[in-house]
Design a protein around this motif. Structure first.
Motif, PDB file in Angstrom:
ATOM      1  N   LEU A   1      25.306 -31.280   3.600  1.00  0.00           N
ATOM      2  CA  LEU A   1      24.960 -32.138   2.470  1.00  0.00           C
ATOM      3  C   LEU A   1      24.550 -33.535   2.937  1.00  0.00           C
ATOM      4  O   LEU A   1      23.546 -34.071   2.485  1.00  0.00           O
ATOM      5  N   CYS A   2      25.325 -34.116   3.825  1.00  0.00           N
ATOM      6  CA  CYS A   2      24.951 -35.458   4.289  1.00  0.00           C
ATOM      7  C   CYS A   2      24.810 -35.452   5.810  1.00  0.00           C
ATOM      8  O   CYS A   2      25.231 -34.512   6.477  1.00  0.00           O
TER       9      CYS A   2
ATOM     10  N   ARG B   1      26.268 -36.605   8.155  1.00  0.00           N
ATOM     11  CA  ARG B   1      27.469 -36.553   8.979  1.00  0.00           C
ATOM     12  C   ARG B   1      27.686 -35.154   9.560  1.00  0.00           C
ATOM     13  O   ARG B   1      28.293 -34.996  10.618  1.00  0.00           O
ATOM     14  N   GLU B   2      27.240 -34.147   8.831  1.00  0.00           N
ATOM     15  CA  GLU B   2      27.323 -32.746   9.278  1.00  0.00           C
ATOM     16  C   GLU B   2      28.717 -32.390   9.792  1.00  0.00           C
ATOM     17  O   GLU B   2      28.897 -31.908  10.923  1.00  0.00           O
ATOM     18  N   CYS B   3      29.711 -32.597   8.986  1.00  0.00           N
ATOM     19  CA  CYS B   3      31.085 -32.276   9.378  1.00  0.00           C
ATOM     20  C   CYS B   3      31.221 -30.788   9.698  1.00  0.00           C
ATOM     21  O   CYS B   3      30.715 -29.945   8.959  1.00  0.00           O
TER      22      CYS B   3
ATOM     23  N   ILE C   1      34.095 -28.048   9.905  1.00  0.00           N
ATOM     24  CA  ILE C   1      35.423 -28.067   9.285  1.00  0.00           C
ATOM     25  C   ILE C   1      36.132 -26.735   9.467  1.00  0.00           C
ATOM     26  O   ILE C   1      35.596 -25.671   9.151  1.00  0.00           O
TER      27      ILE C   1
ATOM     28  N   GLY D   1      36.182 -32.236   4.816  1.00  0.00           N
ATOM     29  CA  GLY D   1      35.223 -33.101   5.485  1.00  0.00           C
ATOM     30  C   GLY D   1      35.625 -34.562   5.372  1.00  0.00           C
ATOM     31  O   GLY D   1      36.600 -34.913   4.706  1.00  0.00           O
TER      32      GLY D   1
ATOM     33  N   ARG E   1      35.683 -32.154  -0.215  1.00  0.00           N
ATOM     34  CA  ARG E   1      35.089 -30.832   0.010  1.00  0.00           C
ATOM     35  C   ARG E   1      35.960 -30.135   1.047  1.00  0.00           C
ATOM     36  O   ARG E   1      36.275 -30.689   2.087  1.00  0.00           O
TER      37      ARG E   1
ATOM     38  N   ASN F   1      31.067 -40.755   1.346  1.00  0.00           N
ATOM     39  CA  ASN F   1      30.765 -40.249   2.689  1.00  0.00           C
ATOM     40  C   ASN F   1      30.557 -41.361   3.712  1.00  0.00           C
ATOM     41  O   ASN F   1      30.167 -41.092   4.845  1.00  0.00           O
TER      42      ASN F   1
ATOM     43  N   ILE G   1      28.516 -37.081  -2.785  1.00  0.00           N
ATOM     44  CA  ILE G   1      29.661 -36.217  -2.510  1.00  0.00           C
ATOM     45  C   ILE G   1      30.117 -35.440  -3.764  1.00  0.00           C
ATOM     46  O   ILE G   1      30.904 -34.525  -3.643  1.00  0.00           O
TER      47      ILE G   1
HETATM   48  S1  SF4 Z   1      31.896 -32.963   4.180  1.00  0.00           S
HETATM   49 FE1  SF4 Z   1      31.340 -34.843   3.102  1.00  0.00          FE
HETATM   50  S2  SF4 Z   1      31.089 -36.365   4.730  1.00  0.00           S
HETATM   51 FE2  SF4 Z   1      31.062 -34.362   5.724  1.00  0.00          FE
HETATM   52  S3  SF4 Z   1      28.883 -33.792   5.853  1.00  0.00           S
HETATM   53 FE3  SF4 Z   1      29.673 -32.952   3.929  1.00  0.00          FE
HETATM   54  S4  SF4 Z   1      29.239 -34.515   2.367  1.00  0.00           S
HETATM   55 FE4  SF4 Z   1      29.067 -35.472   4.382  1.00  0.00          FE
END
Ligand code: SF4
Length: 406
Positions: free
Chosen positions: A89-90, A92-94, A96, A102, A107, A153, A203
Protein backbone atom coordinates in the motif's frame (compact mmCIF):
# COMPACT_ATOMS: atom_id res chain seq x y z
CA UNK A 1 -9.07 -2.80 24.82
CA UNK A 2 -6.87 -5.05 22.74
CA UNK A 3 -8.35 -8.34 21.73
CA UNK A 4 -6.75 -11.50 20.36
CA UNK A 5 -8.50 -13.09 17.42
CA UNK A 6 -8.78 -16.66 16.28
CA UNK A 7 -7.88 -16.82 12.63
CA UNK A 8 -11.19 -18.51 11.85
CA UNK A 9 -13.04 -15.46 13.07
CA UNK A 10 -11.61 -12.85 10.77
CA UNK A 11 -14.09 -13.04 7.92
CA UNK A 12 -15.78 -9.72 7.35
CA UNK A 13 -18.96 -9.67 9.41
CA UNK A 14 -22.25 -8.42 8.01
CA UNK A 15 -22.60 -4.66 8.17
CA UNK A 16 -24.59 -3.67 11.21
CA UNK A 17 -26.85 -0.70 11.47
CA UNK A 18 -24.94 1.95 13.34
CA UNK A 19 -27.89 2.57 15.58
CA UNK A 20 -27.71 -1.01 16.70
CA UNK A 21 -23.95 -1.19 17.13
CA UNK A 22 -23.39 2.22 18.70
CA UNK A 23 -26.79 3.79 19.29
CA UNK A 24 -25.32 7.04 20.57
CA UNK A 25 -23.50 7.70 17.29
CA UNK A 26 -26.69 9.06 15.82
CA UNK A 27 -26.74 11.65 18.59
CA UNK A 28 -24.13 13.89 17.00
CA UNK A 29 -25.11 16.79 19.18
CA UNK A 30 -23.38 19.18 21.53
CA UNK A 31 -24.06 16.99 24.53
CA UNK A 32 -22.43 14.05 22.82
CA UNK A 33 -19.50 16.21 21.89
CA UNK A 34 -19.01 17.42 25.44
CA UNK A 35 -19.03 13.84 26.59
CA UNK A 36 -16.49 12.94 23.93
CA UNK A 37 -14.33 15.94 24.64
CA UNK A 38 -13.87 14.70 28.16
CA UNK A 39 -11.85 11.83 26.73
CA UNK A 40 -8.21 12.81 26.47
CA UNK A 41 -7.79 11.00 23.17
CA UNK A 42 -10.14 13.38 21.42
CA UNK A 43 -9.16 16.61 23.04
CA UNK A 44 -6.81 17.43 20.19
CA UNK A 45 -9.56 17.07 17.64
CA UNK A 46 -11.77 19.44 19.54
CA UNK A 47 -8.93 21.87 19.92
CA UNK A 48 -8.28 21.81 16.21
CA UNK A 49 -11.71 23.20 15.54
CA UNK A 50 -11.53 26.61 17.05
CA UNK A 51 -13.44 29.03 14.88
CA UNK A 52 -16.91 30.41 14.50
CA UNK A 53 -17.79 28.17 11.57
CA UNK A 54 -16.67 24.90 13.01
CA UNK A 55 -19.58 22.74 13.98
CA UNK A 56 -18.16 20.05 16.19
CA UNK A 57 -19.57 16.60 15.67
CA UNK A 58 -17.09 14.56 17.55
CA UNK A 59 -18.27 11.63 19.56
CA UNK A 60 -16.56 8.74 21.26
CA UNK A 61 -18.24 5.57 22.30
CA UNK A 62 -16.79 3.15 24.81
CA UNK A 63 -14.28 0.80 23.21
CA UNK A 64 -15.97 -2.27 21.82
CA UNK A 65 -15.03 -5.59 23.38
CA UNK A 66 -15.52 -7.38 20.09
CA UNK A 67 -14.17 -5.25 17.26
CA UNK A 68 -14.69 -7.76 14.45
CA UNK A 69 -17.01 -5.26 12.78
CA UNK A 70 -13.94 -3.16 11.91
CA UNK A 71 -11.98 -5.95 10.19
CA UNK A 72 -11.76 -6.31 6.41
CA UNK A 73 -9.22 -8.05 4.24
CA UNK A 74 -6.67 -5.48 3.16
CA UNK A 75 -6.00 -4.60 -0.45
CA UNK A 76 -2.54 -4.37 -2.00
CA UNK A 77 -0.48 -7.02 -0.35
CA UNK A 78 1.56 -9.99 -1.46
CA UNK A 79 1.66 -13.41 0.21
CA UNK A 80 5.14 -14.70 1.04
CA UNK A 81 6.39 -18.09 2.29
CA UNK A 82 5.93 -19.04 5.93
CA UNK A 83 2.72 -17.03 6.28
CA UNK A 84 4.55 -13.75 5.86
CA UNK A 85 3.09 -10.96 3.78
CA UNK A 86 4.48 -7.86 2.11
CA UNK A 87 2.25 -4.79 2.21
CA UNK A 88 2.15 -2.91 -1.09
CA UNK A 89 0.00 0.00 0.00
CA UNK A 90 2.70 2.50 0.87
CA UNK A 91 6.39 2.76 -0.07
CA UNK A 92 7.44 1.40 3.30
CA UNK A 93 6.63 -2.10 2.00
CA UNK A 94 6.48 -3.71 5.43
CA UNK A 95 7.18 -7.44 5.52
CA UNK A 96 5.06 -8.83 8.30
CA UNK A 97 5.05 -12.12 10.16
CA UNK A 98 1.91 -13.90 11.20
CA UNK A 99 0.15 -12.11 14.06
CA UNK A 100 2.23 -8.97 13.56
CA UNK A 101 1.31 -5.54 12.29
CA UNK A 102 2.88 -3.12 9.86
CA UNK A 103 4.52 0.16 10.83
CA UNK A 104 1.18 2.00 10.70
CA UNK A 105 -0.23 -0.28 13.41
CA UNK A 106 -3.64 -0.69 11.79
CA UNK A 107 -3.01 -3.59 9.40
CA UNK A 108 -2.37 -7.07 10.70
CA UNK A 109 -1.21 -10.43 9.36
CA UNK A 110 -3.54 -13.20 10.50
CA UNK A 111 -2.50 -16.61 9.30
CA UNK A 112 -0.84 -15.32 6.13
CA UNK A 113 -3.64 -13.00 5.05
CA UNK A 114 -3.62 -9.27 5.68
CA UNK A 115 -6.39 -7.27 7.32
CA UNK A 116 -7.22 -3.68 8.02
CA UNK A 117 -8.41 -3.15 11.58
CA UNK A 118 -9.94 0.28 11.02
CA UNK A 119 -12.68 -0.12 8.45
CA UNK A 120 -15.65 1.96 9.71
CA UNK A 121 -13.68 2.65 12.92
CA UNK A 122 -14.00 6.40 13.25
CA UNK A 123 -12.13 8.17 16.04
CA UNK A 124 -13.42 11.62 15.21
CA UNK A 125 -15.98 13.25 12.95
CA UNK A 126 -16.48 16.94 12.36
CA UNK A 127 -18.14 19.27 9.93
CA UNK A 128 -15.46 21.65 8.67
CA UNK A 129 -15.32 24.43 6.13
CA UNK A 130 -13.59 23.04 3.04
CA UNK A 131 -11.18 25.99 3.43
CA UNK A 132 -9.88 24.37 6.61
CA UNK A 133 -8.40 21.41 4.68
CA UNK A 134 -7.29 23.72 2.98
CA UNK A 135 -8.86 23.38 -0.45
CA UNK A 136 -9.32 26.84 -1.96
CA UNK A 137 -10.35 25.91 -5.50
CA UNK A 138 -12.83 23.19 -4.60
CA UNK A 139 -16.43 24.16 -3.82
CA UNK A 140 -15.47 27.31 -1.87
CA UNK A 141 -17.73 28.22 1.01
CA UNK A 142 -19.04 24.67 1.46
CA UNK A 143 -18.65 22.28 4.35
CA UNK A 144 -17.10 18.82 4.42
CA UNK A 145 -18.13 15.88 6.58
CA UNK A 146 -14.69 15.03 7.94
CA UNK A 147 -13.62 11.72 9.44
CA UNK A 148 -10.50 9.90 10.59
CA UNK A 149 -9.38 6.59 11.98
CA UNK A 150 -6.34 5.96 14.15
CA UNK A 151 -2.92 5.46 12.60
CA UNK A 152 -0.37 6.86 10.18
CA UNK A 153 2.40 5.53 7.95
CA UNK A 154 4.90 8.24 8.92
CA UNK A 155 5.85 9.95 12.18
CA UNK A 156 6.12 13.69 11.64
CA UNK A 157 7.76 15.50 14.51
CA UNK A 158 5.38 18.44 13.96
CA UNK A 159 2.18 16.39 13.86
CA UNK A 160 -0.85 18.34 15.14
CA UNK A 161 -2.96 15.24 15.61
CA UNK A 162 -0.46 12.83 17.09
CA UNK A 163 -2.94 11.63 19.71
CA UNK A 164 -4.84 9.83 16.97
CA UNK A 165 -2.19 9.39 14.28
CA UNK A 166 0.54 7.83 16.42
CA UNK A 167 -1.56 5.24 18.19
CA UNK A 168 -3.01 1.83 17.53
CA UNK A 169 -6.77 1.50 17.10
CA UNK A 170 -7.20 -0.07 20.54
CA UNK A 171 -5.62 2.94 22.23
CA UNK A 172 -8.34 5.40 21.28
CA UNK A 173 -12.09 5.29 21.61
CA UNK A 174 -13.89 4.83 18.36
CA UNK A 175 -17.34 4.60 16.85
CA UNK A 176 -18.71 2.24 14.24
CA UNK A 177 -19.62 4.23 11.15
CA UNK A 178 -20.06 2.09 8.03
CA UNK A 179 -19.76 3.83 4.65
CA UNK A 180 -23.48 4.06 4.04
CA UNK A 181 -23.92 5.79 7.40
CA UNK A 182 -21.12 8.24 6.62
CA UNK A 183 -22.72 9.06 3.27
CA UNK A 184 -26.10 9.56 4.91
CA UNK A 185 -24.67 11.77 7.65
CA UNK A 186 -22.91 13.90 5.04
CA UNK A 187 -26.13 14.27 3.12
CA UNK A 188 -28.25 14.96 6.21
CA UNK A 189 -25.82 17.66 7.29
CA UNK A 190 -25.83 19.20 3.79
CA UNK A 191 -22.15 18.52 3.18
CA UNK A 192 -21.37 18.28 -0.55
CA UNK A 193 -18.19 16.42 0.28
CA UNK A 194 -16.76 13.82 2.64
CA UNK A 195 -13.20 14.56 3.75
CA UNK A 196 -10.74 11.88 4.90
CA UNK A 197 -8.39 13.84 7.08
CA UNK A 198 -6.76 14.54 10.49
CA UNK A 199 -4.69 11.31 10.51
CA UNK A 200 -3.56 9.60 7.25
CA UNK A 201 -6.20 8.28 4.85
CA UNK A 202 -3.68 6.06 3.07
CA UNK A 203 -3.71 3.68 6.01
CA UNK A 204 -7.51 3.46 6.02
CA UNK A 205 -7.61 3.11 2.26
CA UNK A 206 -10.33 0.45 2.07
CA UNK A 207 -12.68 2.55 4.18
CA UNK A 208 -12.00 5.65 2.06
CA UNK A 209 -12.77 3.74 -1.13
CA UNK A 210 -16.02 2.34 0.25
CA UNK A 211 -17.15 5.69 1.69
CA UNK A 212 -16.36 7.41 -1.61
CA UNK A 213 -18.56 4.94 -3.47
CA UNK A 214 -21.36 5.28 -0.93
CA UNK A 215 -21.07 9.05 -1.07
CA UNK A 216 -21.14 9.20 -4.85
CA UNK A 217 -24.28 7.08 -4.88
CA UNK A 218 -25.92 9.91 -2.93
CA UNK A 219 -24.31 12.68 -4.98
CA UNK A 220 -21.60 13.53 -2.44
CA UNK A 221 -17.99 14.07 -3.47
CA UNK A 222 -14.90 12.82 -1.65
CA UNK A 223 -11.70 14.68 -0.82
CA UNK A 224 -8.53 13.13 0.56
CA UNK A 225 -6.13 15.06 2.80
CA UNK A 226 -2.89 13.12 2.73
CA UNK A 227 0.87 13.13 3.00
CA UNK A 228 0.94 11.38 -0.37
CA UNK A 229 3.18 8.55 0.86
CA UNK A 230 1.49 5.84 -1.18
CA UNK A 231 2.41 3.40 -3.92
CA UNK A 232 1.43 4.04 -7.51
CA UNK A 233 -1.06 1.20 -8.02
CA UNK A 234 -3.31 2.03 -5.05
CA UNK A 235 -3.03 5.72 -5.84
CA UNK A 236 -4.12 5.24 -9.43
CA UNK A 237 -7.17 3.30 -8.28
CA UNK A 238 -7.92 5.94 -5.66
CA UNK A 239 -7.75 8.67 -8.29
CA UNK A 240 -10.67 7.00 -10.05
CA UNK A 241 -12.76 7.13 -6.88
CA UNK A 242 -12.25 10.55 -5.33
CA UNK A 243 -12.73 14.13 -6.47
CA UNK A 244 -9.85 16.03 -4.89
CA UNK A 245 -6.58 15.22 -3.17
CA UNK A 246 -4.69 17.70 -1.05
CA UNK A 247 -1.10 16.68 -0.49
CA UNK A 248 1.03 17.88 2.40
CA UNK A 249 4.43 18.26 0.81
CA UNK A 250 6.40 18.47 4.00
CA UNK A 251 9.68 19.70 2.53
CA UNK A 252 11.62 19.63 -0.68
CA UNK A 253 14.51 17.59 0.66
CA UNK A 254 15.08 13.90 1.32
CA UNK A 255 17.03 14.89 4.43
CA UNK A 256 13.96 16.47 6.00
CA UNK A 257 11.79 13.51 5.07
CA UNK A 258 14.30 11.15 6.63
CA UNK A 259 14.97 13.11 9.82
CA UNK A 260 11.67 14.83 10.57
CA UNK A 261 9.03 12.67 8.88
CA UNK A 262 10.53 9.19 8.81
CA UNK A 263 9.46 8.94 5.19
CA UNK A 264 10.75 9.69 1.70
CA UNK A 265 10.28 12.65 -0.63
CA UNK A 266 10.53 10.86 -4.00
CA UNK A 267 7.34 8.76 -3.68
CA UNK A 268 5.42 11.89 -2.66
CA UNK A 269 6.62 13.75 -5.75
CA UNK A 270 5.70 10.73 -7.87
CA UNK A 271 2.25 10.71 -6.26
CA UNK A 272 1.72 14.37 -7.16
CA UNK A 273 2.58 13.68 -10.78
CA UNK A 274 0.18 10.73 -10.87
CA UNK A 275 -2.65 12.75 -9.31
CA UNK A 276 -2.13 15.46 -11.91
CA UNK A 277 -2.02 12.92 -14.71
CA UNK A 278 -5.36 11.50 -13.63
CA UNK A 279 -6.98 14.91 -13.58
CA UNK A 280 -8.05 14.77 -9.94
CA UNK A 281 -8.19 18.24 -8.43
CA UNK A 282 -5.04 18.76 -6.38
CA UNK A 283 -3.66 21.41 -4.08
CA UNK A 284 -0.36 21.37 -2.18
CA UNK A 285 0.30 22.51 1.35
CA UNK A 286 3.83 23.28 2.48
CA UNK A 287 4.09 23.82 6.22
CA UNK A 288 7.02 26.20 6.64
CA UNK A 289 9.05 25.33 9.73
CA UNK A 290 11.71 27.76 10.93
CA UNK A 291 15.25 26.55 10.19
CA UNK A 292 14.13 23.15 8.88
CA UNK A 293 12.55 23.77 5.47
CA UNK A 294 12.47 27.55 5.00
CA UNK A 295 15.51 28.32 2.86
CA UNK A 296 15.32 30.30 -0.38
CA UNK A 297 16.87 27.33 -2.17
CA UNK A 298 14.13 25.02 -0.98
CA UNK A 299 11.33 27.47 -1.88
CA UNK A 300 12.87 27.90 -5.30
CA UNK A 301 13.46 24.19 -5.89
CA UNK A 302 9.90 23.34 -4.84
CA UNK A 303 8.39 26.08 -7.01
CA UNK A 304 10.43 25.10 -10.07
CA UNK A 305 9.52 21.47 -9.63
CA UNK A 306 5.79 22.24 -9.30
CA UNK A 307 5.81 24.44 -12.37
CA UNK A 308 7.73 22.01 -14.56
CA UNK A 309 6.09 18.75 -13.42
CA UNK A 310 2.55 19.82 -12.50
CA UNK A 311 2.11 23.18 -14.19
CA UNK A 312 1.64 26.70 -12.79
CA UNK A 313 -2.05 26.29 -11.95
CA UNK A 314 -1.71 23.92 -8.99
CA UNK A 315 -2.39 25.99 -5.85
CA UNK A 316 0.46 26.00 -3.33
CA UNK A 317 -0.25 27.01 0.26
CA UNK A 318 2.65 28.13 2.44
CA UNK A 319 1.25 27.67 5.91
CA UNK A 320 2.42 28.85 9.28
CA UNK A 321 3.90 26.37 11.74
CA UNK A 322 3.05 26.49 15.43
CA UNK A 323 5.11 24.51 17.97
CA UNK A 324 3.63 21.02 18.33
CA UNK A 325 4.40 17.48 19.44
CA UNK A 326 8.17 16.91 19.15
CA UNK A 327 9.02 20.36 17.75
CA UNK A 328 7.99 22.53 20.63
CA UNK A 329 11.48 23.99 20.75
CA UNK A 330 10.91 26.00 17.56
CA UNK A 331 9.04 29.31 17.34
CA UNK A 332 6.01 29.93 15.13
CA UNK A 333 6.94 30.76 11.56
CA UNK A 334 7.49 34.50 11.10
CA UNK A 335 4.97 35.90 8.62
CA UNK A 336 7.89 37.44 6.70
CA UNK A 337 9.22 33.94 6.02
CA UNK A 338 5.90 32.90 4.50
CA UNK A 339 5.88 36.07 2.42
CA UNK A 340 9.42 35.31 1.25
CA UNK A 341 8.33 31.85 0.15
CA UNK A 342 5.34 33.25 -1.67
CA UNK A 343 7.45 35.91 -3.39
CA UNK A 344 9.84 33.25 -4.66
CA UNK A 345 7.02 31.01 -5.88
CA UNK A 346 5.31 33.97 -7.57
CA UNK A 347 8.56 34.93 -9.27
CA UNK A 348 8.99 31.35 -10.50
CA UNK A 349 5.64 31.66 -12.25
CA UNK A 350 3.14 29.81 -10.05
CA UNK A 351 -0.31 31.31 -10.46
CA UNK A 352 -1.99 30.54 -7.15
CA UNK A 353 0.28 30.87 -4.13
CA UNK A 354 -1.41 31.30 -0.76
CA UNK A 355 -0.34 32.04 2.79
CA UNK A 356 -2.13 29.97 5.40
CA UNK A 357 -2.70 30.08 9.18
CA UNK A 358 -2.41 33.88 9.11
CA UNK A 359 -6.05 35.03 9.19
CA UNK A 360 -6.59 38.33 7.45
CA UNK A 361 -3.45 38.14 5.32
CA UNK A 362 -4.11 39.38 1.76
CA UNK A 363 -2.52 36.21 0.38
CA UNK A 364 -5.54 34.24 1.60
CA UNK A 365 -7.48 35.66 -1.35
CA UNK A 366 -7.48 34.37 -4.90
CA UNK A 367 -6.39 36.81 -7.60
CA UNK A 368 -6.92 36.31 -11.32
CA UNK A 369 -3.51 35.66 -12.90
CA UNK A 370 -4.62 37.57 -16.00
CA UNK A 371 -6.27 40.80 -14.76
CA UNK A 372 -4.98 40.52 -11.15
CA UNK A 373 -8.33 41.41 -9.63
CA UNK A 374 -9.45 39.68 -6.44
CA UNK A 375 -11.86 36.92 -7.42
CA UNK A 376 -12.26 34.98 -4.15
CA UNK A 377 -12.19 36.95 -0.92
CA UNK A 378 -11.33 35.00 2.25
CA UNK A 379 -10.66 35.72 5.90
CA UNK A 380 -9.61 32.60 7.73
CA UNK A 381 -12.24 30.02 6.80
CA UNK A 382 -14.83 32.64 5.82
CA UNK A 383 -15.62 33.40 2.20
CA UNK A 384 -17.08 36.83 1.62
CA UNK A 385 -17.11 36.92 -2.20
CA UNK A 386 -16.62 34.55 -5.12
CA UNK A 387 -16.29 36.36 -8.43
CA UNK A 388 -15.91 33.32 -10.62
CA UNK A 389 -18.63 32.53 -13.10
CA UNK A 390 -18.72 29.18 -14.89
CA UNK A 391 -15.05 28.62 -14.04
CA UNK A 392 -13.94 32.00 -15.38
CA UNK A 393 -12.88 35.29 -13.86
CA UNK A 394 -15.94 37.47 -13.64
CA UNK A 395 -13.92 40.49 -14.82
CA UNK A 396 -11.81 39.25 -17.74
CA UNK A 397 -13.23 35.75 -18.46
CA UNK A 398 -9.84 34.12 -17.86
CA UNK A 399 -10.34 30.41 -16.95
CA UNK A 400 -9.68 29.72 -13.26
CA UNK A 401 -8.83 26.08 -12.57
CA UNK A 402 -10.78 24.27 -9.89
CA UNK A 403 -14.13 22.71 -9.05
CA UNK A 404 -16.48 25.63 -8.56
CA UNK A 405 -19.94 24.10 -8.57
CA UNK A 406 -21.54 21.07 -6.92
S1 SF4 B 1 1.68 -1.86 6.74
FE1 SF4 B 1 1.21 0.33 6.84
S2 SF4 B 1 3.22 1.33 6.96
FE2 SF4 B 1 3.59 -0.77 6.27
S3 SF4 B 1 3.61 -0.66 4.02
FE3 SF4 B 1 1.50 -1.12 4.64
S4 SF4 B 1 0.47 0.88 4.79
FE4 SF4 B 1 2.68 1.23 4.79
Amino acid sequence: MSKKYDLELVEAPPIQEVSAAVPELAAFDRRAFLKAASYPCLAVCAGALIGPQATVLSYAAPAAEDDSQFIREARFYEKLPYKKIKCRLCPRECVIDDRERGYCGVRENRGGAYYTLVHSRVVTAHIDPIEKKPLFHFLPGTIAFSIATAGCNVNCKMCQNWEISQVRPEQVRSSYAPPQKVAELAQTNKCPSIAYTYSEPVIFYEYVADCADAGHALGTKSVVITGGFIQQDPLEKLCRQVDAIKVDLKAYSEKFYKEVVNGQLKPVLDALVTIRKHGVWNEIVYLVIPTLNDSDAEFKGLSRWVKSELGPDVPVHFTRFYPEYLLKNLPPTPVETLERGKAIADAEGLHYVYIGNVPGHPAENTYCPNCHKMIVERTGFTISAVRIHKGKCQYCRHPIPGVWGV
